[in-house]
Enzyme design. Structure first.
Site, mmCIF file in Angstrom:
data_model
loop_
_atom_site.group_PDB
_atom_site.id
_atom_site.type_symbol
_atom_site.label_atom_id
_atom_site.label_comp_id
_atom_site.label_asym_id
_atom_site.label_seq_id
_atom_site.Cartn_x
_atom_site.Cartn_y
_atom_site.Cartn_z
ATOM 1 N N GLY A 35 0.832 -1.190 0.000
ATOM 2 C CA GLY A 35 0.000 0.000 0.000
ATOM 3 C C GLY A 35 0.868 1.241 0.000
ATOM 4 O O GLY A 35 2.088 1.172 -0.201
ATOM 5 N N ALA A 36 0.238 2.389 0.242
ATOM 6 C CA ALA A 36 0.958 3.655 0.201
ATOM 7 C C ALA A 36 2.024 3.753 1.288
ATOM 8 O O ALA A 36 3.087 4.329 1.080
ATOM 9 C CB ALA A 36 -0.024 4.811 0.329
ATOM 10 N N LYS A 39 4.088 -2.508 3.423
ATOM 11 C CA LYS A 39 4.188 -3.702 2.598
ATOM 12 C C LYS A 39 3.764 -4.888 3.449
ATOM 13 O O LYS A 39 3.963 -4.890 4.661
ATOM 14 C CB LYS A 39 5.616 -3.907 2.089
ATOM 15 C CG LYS A 39 6.086 -2.831 1.123
ATOM 16 C CD LYS A 39 7.519 -3.093 0.666
ATOM 17 C CE LYS A 39 8.002 -1.997 -0.288
ATOM 18 N NZ LYS A 39 9.403 -2.234 -0.733
ATOM 19 N N LYS A 53 2.812 -7.238 8.223
ATOM 20 C CA LYS A 53 2.655 -5.893 7.666
ATOM 21 C C LYS A 53 3.757 -5.003 8.221
ATOM 22 O O LYS A 53 3.870 -4.812 9.430
ATOM 23 C CB LYS A 53 1.283 -5.317 8.034
ATOM 24 C CG LYS A 53 1.039 -3.895 7.530
ATOM 25 C CD LYS A 53 -0.348 -3.419 7.930
ATOM 26 C CE LYS A 53 -0.611 -1.988 7.494
ATOM 27 N NZ LYS A 53 -1.980 -1.537 7.886
ATOM 28 N N ASP A 150 -12.335 3.002 5.668
ATOM 29 C CA ASP A 150 -11.687 2.601 4.404
ATOM 30 C C ASP A 150 -12.258 1.265 3.928
ATOM 31 O O ASP A 150 -11.511 0.396 3.483
ATOM 32 C CB ASP A 150 -10.177 2.510 4.607
ATOM 33 C CG ASP A 150 -9.404 2.555 3.282
ATOM 34 O OD1 ASP A 150 -9.988 2.999 2.264
ATOM 35 O OD2 ASP A 150 -8.227 2.165 3.273
#
Length: 352
Positions: A35-36, A39, A53, A150
């Site tokens: 993602g932004a 990882k 993560k 989200d």
């Protein structure tokens, strides 16, 4: 301090020792997502296959403080909620780098699953069953005073048998309080509630008044997508979709939906947040619709293409890519067989 409706303001947290990951026992394998700001890798922890993560801290002091705060909130929330439709939290550590460890689900994201089926649609009972999984996960979060902010197919993961959906990624989740405002640093425009927009584009970090009903709006868009297997607001960019929803009250068409489901999506994506149902009501509406439709035809799940759960040694590409954030370090020294350390912690020391 708790508010009257059971939602609580965010407080600083100290990680309970039972959730503290020992980096020496954490092994990192292939990268499985990115993602932004993080990882995700397949890994092993105490002989259990897990998802790892790794959250990037950032470069500037302001960025580091913001990401550390987000990490602290995510871990605090993950450690206190447990539900069969939430990805199971195993633990976390903040040093030497910020890491969150959860169960590894092998079914892939809902986004990839839907793409693999196009142009076909899910059987209606399966789609509604997935929607129930999502609604139950959200009801659990809201009962703990947590807004996800989200909710989208990329953050919904399937079990290996493709029969259950679990909600993941609490990176943008917040605890709700009626007495405070929250920043609008929220999720992906296409799935976001209109009250999260202030101008044509969102000004990062601007304080906004909103509550847990933003998740009901996002749920409606996801449910529409589950049924149609099409991208909502097709033909529009993310910003165009946001503008159309917020300033023109545009929504995907619900005309071809069964009456019960049309009622759910149109009530959930209403412009007035207070008119949207809560997730307990949504669950009851979904269950009622499920009782009116016939059992599905047997469907063979798509062939899984994920790699075997092989754990890579420290000098492997998976681990090397984990440590590739610093370009000025050079190559990682290779250890001999005799002195080759195998822990995540050691790899961090070698590379930094």
């Amino acid at each position: 301090m708790g508010s009257g409706n059971g939602f609580f303001s965010t407080q600083a947290f100290n990680l309970d020792a039972k959730w503290l990951i020992d980096p020496q026992q954490l092994f990192v394998g292939p990268k499985i997502g990115e993602g932004a700001h993080a990882k995700v890798y397949e890994g092993k922890y105490k002989n259990q296959t897990v998802a790892v993560k790794v959250v990037r801290r950032g470069e500037t002091p302001e960025e580091i403080a913001r990401r550390e705060g987000r990490f602290d909130r995510e871990v605090a929330m993950l450690s206190r909620v447990k539900h069969k439709n939430l990805v199971k939290f195993i633990g976390a550590c903040k040093e030497p780098i910020m890491v969150i460890v959860t169960e590894l689900l092998l079914g892939g994201t809902l986004r990839k699953y839907l793409l693999s089926m196009r142009p076909k649609c899910l059987d209606m009972r399966i789609a509604v069953g997935f929607a129930l999984d999502i609604a139950r996960a959200m009801e659990c979060l809201h009962s703990h005073g947590i807004i996800h902010r989200d909710l989208k197919p990329e953050n919904l993961i399937l079990t290996e048998d493709h029969k259950t959906v679990k909600l993941a990624d609490f990176g943008l989740a917040r605890e709700e309080s009626l007495t405070e405002m929250m920043t609008a640093e929220t999720g992906t425009y296409r799935w976001m509630a209109p009250e999260l927009y202030s101008t044509v584009t969102l000004r990062h970090g601007e304080k906004k008044h909103y509550n847990h009903k933003v998740d009901a709006y996002s749920f409606a868009i996801v449910l529409w997508e589950l049924i149609h297997n099409k991208l909502p607001f097709e033909g529009m960019s993310n910003l165009q979709a946001a503008y159309a929803a917020a300033f023109k009250n545009v929504r995907p068409s619900a005309e071809d939906l069964p009456e019960d489901l049309a009622s759910i999506v149109t009530s959930c994506w209403q412009e007035d947040p207070n008119a949207r149902p809560n997730f307990n009501q949504i669950i009851q509406m979904l269950l009622h619709h499920l009782s009116t439709i016939s059992p599905p035809e047997p469907v063979m799940p798509p062939k899984r293409t994920t790699s075997e759960n092989a754990v890579l040694p420290p000098e492997s590409p998976g681990t090397s890519s984990l440590m590739a954030a610093r370009d000025d370090v050079g190559e990682t020294p290779k250890a001999t067989v005799e002195d080759r350390p195998r822990s995540f912690f050691f790899c961090f020391n070698q590379c930094y």
